[in-house]
Design a protein around this motif. Structure first.
Motif, PDB file in Angstrom:
ATOM      1  N   MET A 165      27.947  49.372  52.796  1.00  0.00           N
ATOM      2  CA  MET A 165      29.026  48.537  53.254  1.00  0.00           C
ATOM      3  C   MET A 165      30.068  49.407  53.949  1.00  0.00           C
ATOM      4  N   LYS A 166      30.500  48.958  55.092  1.00  0.00           N
ATOM      5  CA  LYS A 166      31.475  49.713  55.864  1.00  0.00           C
ATOM      6  C   LYS A 166      32.873  49.170  55.569  1.00  0.00           C
ATOM      7  N   LEU A 167      33.789  50.066  55.198  1.00  0.00           N
ATOM      8  CA  LEU A 167      35.164  49.665  54.904  1.00  0.00           C
ATOM      9  C   LEU A 167      35.935  49.408  56.193  1.00  0.00           C
ATOM     10  N   PRO A 168      36.916  48.526  56.139  1.00  0.00           N
ATOM     11  CA  PRO A 168      37.765  48.294  57.314  1.00  0.00           C
ATOM     12  C   PRO A 168      38.536  49.557  57.689  1.00  0.00           C
ATOM     13  N   ARG A 169      38.900  49.642  58.957  1.00  0.00           N
ATOM     14  CA  ARG A 169      39.602  50.830  59.442  1.00  0.00           C
ATOM     15  C   ARG A 169      41.071  50.862  59.065  1.00  0.00           C
ATOM     16  N   SER A 170      41.736  49.710  59.020  1.00  0.00           N
ATOM     17  CA  SER A 170      43.174  49.720  58.755  1.00  0.00           C
ATOM     18  C   SER A 170      43.451  49.758  57.258  1.00  0.00           C
ATOM     19  N   HIS A 171      44.552  50.415  56.910  1.00  0.00           N
ATOM     20  CA  HIS A 171      44.955  50.509  55.508  1.00  0.00           C
ATOM     21  C   HIS A 171      45.286  49.134  54.934  1.00  0.00           C
ATOM     22  N   GLY A 172      45.925  48.298  55.742  1.00  0.00           N
ATOM     23  CA  GLY A 172      46.287  46.961  55.293  1.00  0.00           C
ATOM     24  C   GLY A 172      45.078  46.113  54.968  1.00  0.00           C
ATOM     25  N   SER A 173      44.023  46.245  55.743  1.00  0.00           N
ATOM     26  CA  SER A 173      42.804  45.481  55.472  1.00  0.00           C
ATOM     27  C   SER A 173      42.143  45.947  54.181  1.00  0.00           C
ATOM     28  N   ARG A 174      42.195  47.235  53.919  1.00  0.00           N
ATOM     29  CA  ARG A 174      41.650  47.748  52.649  1.00  0.00           C
ATOM     30  C   ARG A 174      42.461  47.230  51.472  1.00  0.00           C
ATOM     31  N   ILE A 175      43.781  47.230  51.606  1.00  0.00           N
ATOM     32  CA  ILE A 175      44.639  46.714  50.540  1.00  0.00           C
ATOM     33  C   ILE A 175      44.403  45.226  50.354  1.00  0.00           C
ATOM     34  N   TYR A 176      44.202  44.497  51.457  1.00  0.00           N
ATOM     35  CA  TYR A 176      43.918  43.074  51.387  1.00  0.00           C
ATOM     36  C   TYR A 176      42.620  42.822  50.620  1.00  0.00           C
ATOM     37  N   LEU A 177      41.599  43.623  50.887  1.00  0.00           N
ATOM     38  CA  LEU A 177      40.340  43.470  50.154  1.00  0.00           C
ATOM     39  C   LEU A 177      40.516  43.782  48.670  1.00  0.00           C
ATOM     40  N   LEU A 178      41.294  44.803  48.345  1.00  0.00           N
ATOM     41  CA  LEU A 178      41.588  45.094  46.936  1.00  0.00           C
ATOM     42  C   LEU A 178      42.344  43.935  46.295  1.00  0.00           C
ATOM     43  N   HIS A 179      43.253  43.341  47.053  1.00  0.00           N
ATOM     44  CA  HIS A 179      44.000  42.182  46.565  1.00  0.00           C
ATOM     45  C   HIS A 179      43.043  41.026  46.281  1.00  0.00           C
ATOM     46  N   LEU A 180      42.108  40.770  47.176  1.00  0.00           N
ATOM     47  CA  LEU A 180      41.128  39.707  46.957  1.00  0.00           C
ATOM     48  C   LEU A 180      40.256  39.978  45.743  1.00  0.00           C
ATOM     49  N   LEU A 181      39.868  41.222  45.542  1.00  0.00           N
ATOM     50  CA  LEU A 181      39.073  41.576  44.357  1.00  0.00           C
ATOM     51  C   LEU A 181      39.879  41.365  43.078  1.00  0.00           C
ATOM     52  N   ALA A 182      41.171  41.699  43.103  1.00  0.00           N
ATOM     53  CA  ALA A 182      42.012  41.487  41.925  1.00  0.00           C
ATOM     54  C   ALA A 182      42.195  40.002  41.643  1.00  0.00           C
ATOM     55  N   VAL A 183      42.348  39.199  42.694  1.00  0.00           N
ATOM     56  CA  VAL A 183      42.465  37.753  42.503  1.00  0.00           C
ATOM     57  C   VAL A 183      41.156  37.196  41.941  1.00  0.00           C
ATOM     58  N   ALA A 184      40.020  37.657  42.446  1.00  0.00           N
ATOM     59  CA  ALA A 184      38.731  37.204  41.927  1.00  0.00           C
ATOM     60  C   ALA A 184      38.569  37.587  40.456  1.00  0.00           C
ATOM     61  N   ALA A 185      38.976  38.808  40.105  1.00  0.00           N
ATOM     62  CA  ALA A 185      38.896  39.231  38.702  1.00  0.00           C
ATOM     63  C   ALA A 185      39.823  38.389  37.838  1.00  0.00           C
ATOM     64  N   GLY A 186      41.008  38.068  38.351  1.00  0.00           N
ATOM     65  CA  GLY A 186      41.929  37.206  37.618  1.00  0.00           C
ATOM     66  C   GLY A 186      41.353  35.817  37.408  1.00  0.00           C
ATOM     67  N   LEU A 187      40.693  35.279  38.426  1.00  0.00           N
ATOM     68  CA  LEU A 187      40.073  33.964  38.284  1.00  0.00           C
ATOM     69  C   LEU A 187      38.936  33.987  37.272  1.00  0.00           C
ATOM     70  N   VAL A 188      38.193  35.085  37.222  1.00  0.00           N
ATOM     71  CA  VAL A 188      37.143  35.212  36.199  1.00  0.00           C
ATOM     72  C   VAL A 188      37.769  35.237  34.811  1.00  0.00           C
ATOM     73  N   LEU A 189      38.869  35.972  34.652  1.00  0.00           N
ATOM     74  CA  LEU A 189      39.560  35.995  33.357  1.00  0.00           C
ATOM     75  C   LEU A 189      40.070  34.609  32.984  1.00  0.00           C
ATOM     76  N   ILE A 190      40.614  33.893  33.944  1.00  0.00           N
ATOM     77  CA  ILE A 190      41.107  32.549  33.664  1.00  0.00           C
ATOM     78  C   ILE A 190      39.960  31.642  33.228  1.00  0.00           C
ATOM     79  N   GLY A 191      38.834  31.763  33.893  1.00  0.00           N
ATOM     80  CA  GLY A 191      37.687  30.924  33.573  1.00  0.00           C
ATOM     81  C   GLY A 191      37.011  31.256  32.260  1.00  0.00           C
ATOM     82  N   THR A 192      37.125  32.496  31.812  1.00  0.00           N
ATOM     83  CA  THR A 192      36.442  32.897  30.584  1.00  0.00           C
ATOM     84  C   THR A 192      37.304  32.828  29.340  1.00  0.00           C
ATOM     85  N   GLY A 193      38.575  32.533  29.478  1.00  0.00           N
ATOM     86  CA  GLY A 193      39.383  32.369  28.273  1.00  0.00           C
ATOM     87  C   GLY A 193      40.774  32.945  28.297  1.00  0.00           C
TER      88      GLY A 193
END
Length: 88
Positions: A1-29
């Motif tokens: 997988m190729k990472l985005p070139r801009s720092h903001g896009s990388r941070i945005y992807l990390l933000h999306l991963l954190a939101v996804a992890a939060g949603l998994v936590l919400i769904g599991t209890g």
């Protein structure tokens, strides 16, 4: 997988991963931990938006810098406060 070139896009992807992890936590209890994780990721994205130069914001830039920082900060703080205030 190729990472985005801009720092903001990388941070945005990390933000999306954190939101996804939060949603998994919400769904599991442990919903409070999930909501706090999502809120903290919004606060971190807002902080990152303040220091990243304009040519590196990438997908992290939605509108103007002030709007992005205020809106993401407001959402993050609101979610964290909500998670801590709502009785169990």
């Amino acid at each position: 997988m190729k990472l985005p070139r801009s720092h903001g896009s990388r941070i945005y992807l990390l933000h999306l991963l954190a939101v996804a992890a939060g949603l998994v936590l919400i769904g599991t209890g442990p919903w409070r931990a999930g909501v706090v994780l999502i809120g903290a990721s919004f606060i971190a994205a807002a902080a990152a938006r303040t220091v990243i130069p304009l040519d590196h914001t990438g997908m992290l830039r939605v509108r103007g810098k002030l709007f992005d920082v205020v809106w993401m900060g407001f959402l993050g703080v609101s979610l964290v406060v909500l998670a801590l205030v709502v009785p169990s």
